[in-house]
Design a protein around this motif. Structure first.
Motif, PDB file in Angstrom:
ATOM      1  N   GLN A  26      -3.581 -11.651   7.028  1.00 30.67           N
ATOM      2  CA  GLN A  26      -3.347 -12.502   8.065  1.00 30.67           C
ATOM      3  C   GLN A  26      -1.838 -12.518   8.194  1.00 30.67           C
ATOM      4  OE1 GLN A  26      -5.238 -14.489  10.150  1.00 30.67           O
ATOM      5  NE2 GLN A  26      -3.421 -14.563  11.355  1.00 30.67           N
ATOM      6  N   ALA A  27      -1.200 -12.140   7.071  1.00 33.01           N
ATOM      7  CA  ALA A  27       0.360 -11.815   7.012  1.00 33.01           C
ATOM      8  C   ALA A  27       0.673 -10.889   7.968  1.00 33.01           C
ATOM      9  CB  ALA A  27       1.110 -11.953   5.896  1.00 33.01           C
ATOM     10  N   LEU A  28      -0.182  -9.508   7.740  1.00 34.41           N
ATOM     11  CA  LEU A  28       0.272  -8.370   8.801  1.00 34.41           C
ATOM     12  C   LEU A  28      -0.144  -8.669  10.065  1.00 34.41           C
ATOM     13  CD1 LEU A  28      -1.135  -5.936   6.110  1.00 34.41           C
ATOM     14  CD2 LEU A  28       1.169  -6.285   6.511  1.00 34.41           C
ATOM     15  N   GLU A  29      -1.371  -9.266  10.182  1.00 34.21           N
ATOM     16  CA  GLU A  29      -1.624  -9.603  11.810  1.00 34.21           C
ATOM     17  C   GLU A  29      -0.530 -10.297  12.516  1.00 34.21           C
ATOM     18  OE1 GLU A  29      -3.558  -9.236  15.223  1.00 34.21           O
ATOM     19  OE2 GLU A  29      -4.234  -8.036  13.197  1.00 34.21           O
ATOM     20  N   ASP A  30      -0.178 -11.571  11.672  1.00 34.60           N
ATOM     21  CA  ASP A  30       1.092 -12.223  12.122  1.00 34.60           C
ATOM     22  C   ASP A  30       2.273 -11.490  12.625  1.00 34.60           C
ATOM     23  OD1 ASP A  30      -0.612 -14.409  12.026  1.00 34.60           O
ATOM     24  OD2 ASP A  30       0.335 -15.183  10.381  1.00 34.60           O
ATOM     25  N   LYS A  31       2.573 -10.600  11.529  1.00 38.39           N
ATOM     26  CA  LYS A  31       3.759  -9.868  11.853  1.00 38.39           C
ATOM     27  C   LYS A  31       3.713  -8.839  13.247  1.00 38.39           C
ATOM     28  CE  LYS A  31       7.031  -6.359   9.731  1.00 38.39           C
ATOM     29  NZ  LYS A  31       7.486  -5.865   8.598  1.00 38.39           N
ATOM     30  N   ALA A  32       2.564  -8.065  13.272  1.00 37.81           N
ATOM     31  CA  ALA A  32       2.174  -7.326  14.213  1.00 37.81           C
ATOM     32  C   ALA A  32       2.056  -8.119  15.794  1.00 37.81           C
ATOM     33  CB  ALA A  32       0.958  -6.810  14.256  1.00 37.81           C
ATOM     34  N   ARG A  34       3.928 -10.826  16.331  1.00 40.06           N
ATOM     35  CA  ARG A  34       5.309 -11.126  16.581  1.00 40.06           C
ATOM     36  C   ARG A  34       6.248  -9.791  17.304  1.00 40.06           C
ATOM     37  NH1 ARG A  34       5.094 -13.568  11.675  1.00 40.06           N
ATOM     38  NH2 ARG A  34       6.124 -11.883  10.564  1.00 40.06           N
ATOM     39  N   LEU A  35       5.827  -8.660  16.821  1.00 41.12           N
ATOM     40  CA  LEU A  35       6.426  -7.399  17.197  1.00 41.12           C
ATOM     41  C   LEU A  35       5.861  -7.179  18.846  1.00 41.12           C
ATOM     42  CD1 LEU A  35       5.919  -5.154  14.320  1.00 41.12           C
ATOM     43  CD2 LEU A  35       7.941  -5.695  15.333  1.00 41.12           C
ATOM     44  N   GLU A  36       4.534  -7.610  19.011  1.00 43.93           N
ATOM     45  CA  GLU A  36       4.252  -7.456  20.466  1.00 43.93           C
ATOM     46  C   GLU A  36       4.870  -8.548  21.207  1.00 43.93           C
ATOM     47  OE1 GLU A  36       0.031  -7.620  20.018  1.00 43.93           O
ATOM     48  OE2 GLU A  36      -0.106  -5.317  19.734  1.00 43.93           O
ATOM     49  N   ASP A  37       5.199  -9.631  20.606  1.00 45.71           N
ATOM     50  CA  ASP A  37       5.674 -10.846  21.409  1.00 45.71           C
ATOM     51  C   ASP A  37       7.062 -10.364  21.725  1.00 45.71           C
ATOM     52  OD1 ASP A  37       3.472 -12.201  21.479  1.00 45.71           O
ATOM     53  OD2 ASP A  37       4.369 -13.826  19.864  1.00 45.71           O
ATOM     54  N   LEU A  83       8.271  -0.995  19.631  1.00 49.78           N
ATOM     55  CA  LEU A  83       7.957  -2.224  18.996  1.00 49.78           C
ATOM     56  C   LEU A  83       6.528  -2.218  18.881  1.00 49.78           C
ATOM     57  CD1 LEU A  83      10.493  -4.974  20.568  1.00 49.78           C
ATOM     58  CD2 LEU A  83      10.352  -4.127  18.093  1.00 49.78           C
ATOM     59  N   GLU A  84       5.940  -1.824  20.017  1.00 48.13           N
ATOM     60  CA  GLU A  84       4.352  -1.840  19.928  1.00 48.13           C
ATOM     61  C   GLU A  84       3.677  -0.828  19.260  1.00 48.13           C
ATOM     62  OE1 GLU A  84       3.282  -1.569  24.113  1.00 48.13           O
ATOM     63  OE2 GLU A  84       3.438  -3.721  24.441  1.00 48.13           O
ATOM     64  N   ASP A  85       4.546   0.398  18.834  1.00 48.97           N
ATOM     65  CA  ASP A  85       4.004   1.309  18.057  1.00 48.97           C
ATOM     66  C   ASP A  85       4.107   0.588  16.467  1.00 48.97           C
ATOM     67  OD1 ASP A  85       3.517   3.042  20.029  1.00 48.97           O
ATOM     68  OD2 ASP A  85       5.527   4.175  19.767  1.00 48.97           O
ATOM     69  N   ASP A  86       5.173   0.095  16.327  1.00 45.95           N
ATOM     70  CA  ASP A  86       5.506  -0.733  14.958  1.00 45.95           C
ATOM     71  C   ASP A  86       4.398  -1.471  14.785  1.00 45.95           C
ATOM     72  OD1 ASP A  86       7.980   0.975  14.974  1.00 45.95           O
ATOM     73  OD2 ASP A  86       9.127  -0.849  15.295  1.00 45.95           O
ATOM     74  N   ALA A  87       4.149  -2.281  15.874  1.00 45.20           N
ATOM     75  CA  ALA A  87       2.806  -3.455  15.720  1.00 45.20           C
ATOM     76  C   ALA A  87       1.738  -2.689  15.284  1.00 45.20           C
ATOM     77  CB  ALA A  87       2.676  -4.048  16.841  1.00 45.20           C
ATOM     78  N   ASP A  88       1.245  -1.544  15.958  1.00 45.20           N
ATOM     79  CA  ASP A  88       0.181  -0.649  15.450  1.00 45.20           C
ATOM     80  C   ASP A  88       0.169  -0.120  14.030  1.00 45.20           C
ATOM     81  OD1 ASP A  88      -0.889  -1.073  18.083  1.00 45.20           O
ATOM     82  OD2 ASP A  88      -0.264   0.900  18.762  1.00 45.20           O
ATOM     83  N   GLU A  89       1.458   0.306  13.647  1.00 51.33           N
ATOM     84  CA  GLU A  89       1.536   0.773  12.247  1.00 51.33           C
ATOM     85  C   GLU A  89       1.270  -0.325  11.323  1.00 51.33           C
ATOM     86  OE1 GLU A  89       5.001   2.851  11.546  1.00 51.33           O
ATOM     87  OE2 GLU A  89       4.655   4.395  13.455  1.00 51.33           O
TER      88      GLU A  89
END
Length: 94
Positions: A26-32, A34-37, A83-89
């Motif tokens: 869940q923490a990873l999903e939340d971080k991703a 935020r990156l997409e936002d 940022l979206e690539d970072d979210a995917d990672e």
């Protein structure tokens, strides 16, 4: 009696691990998210800045104005894509 005790400890251990793993996911999903936002915000700001450049043109609609606005759009798009690539990672870590 010992087997019941060991079984209870084992079940509790696995339950705690599953709960911890769910928390990490869940923490990873939340971080991703935020990156997409942030990527959306970068795109919106870049578009607004490019529009402002175009609107500030004194009516000549010059190539320089168009080039400047396009450069802003391309720069913000590139930053948003990163940022979206970072979210995917981040999501791949789950």
């Amino acid at each position: 009696m010992k087997i019941k005790h060991i079984l209870c400890i084992t079940v509790a251990f696995f339950a705690m691990n599953v709960s911890a793993a769910n928390g990490v996911d869940q923490a990873l999903e939340d971080k991703a998210d935020r990156l997409e936002d942030s990527a959306d915000t970068v795109r919106d700001r870049g578009e607004a800045q490019a529009d402002a450049i175009e609107e500030s043109d004194p009516g000549m609609d010059s190539d320089a104005t168009d080039d400047a606005a396009d450069a802003v759009r391309e720069g913000s798009e590139k930053q948003a894509d990163k940022l979206e690539d970072d979210a995917d990672e981040v999501r791949d870590l789950k």
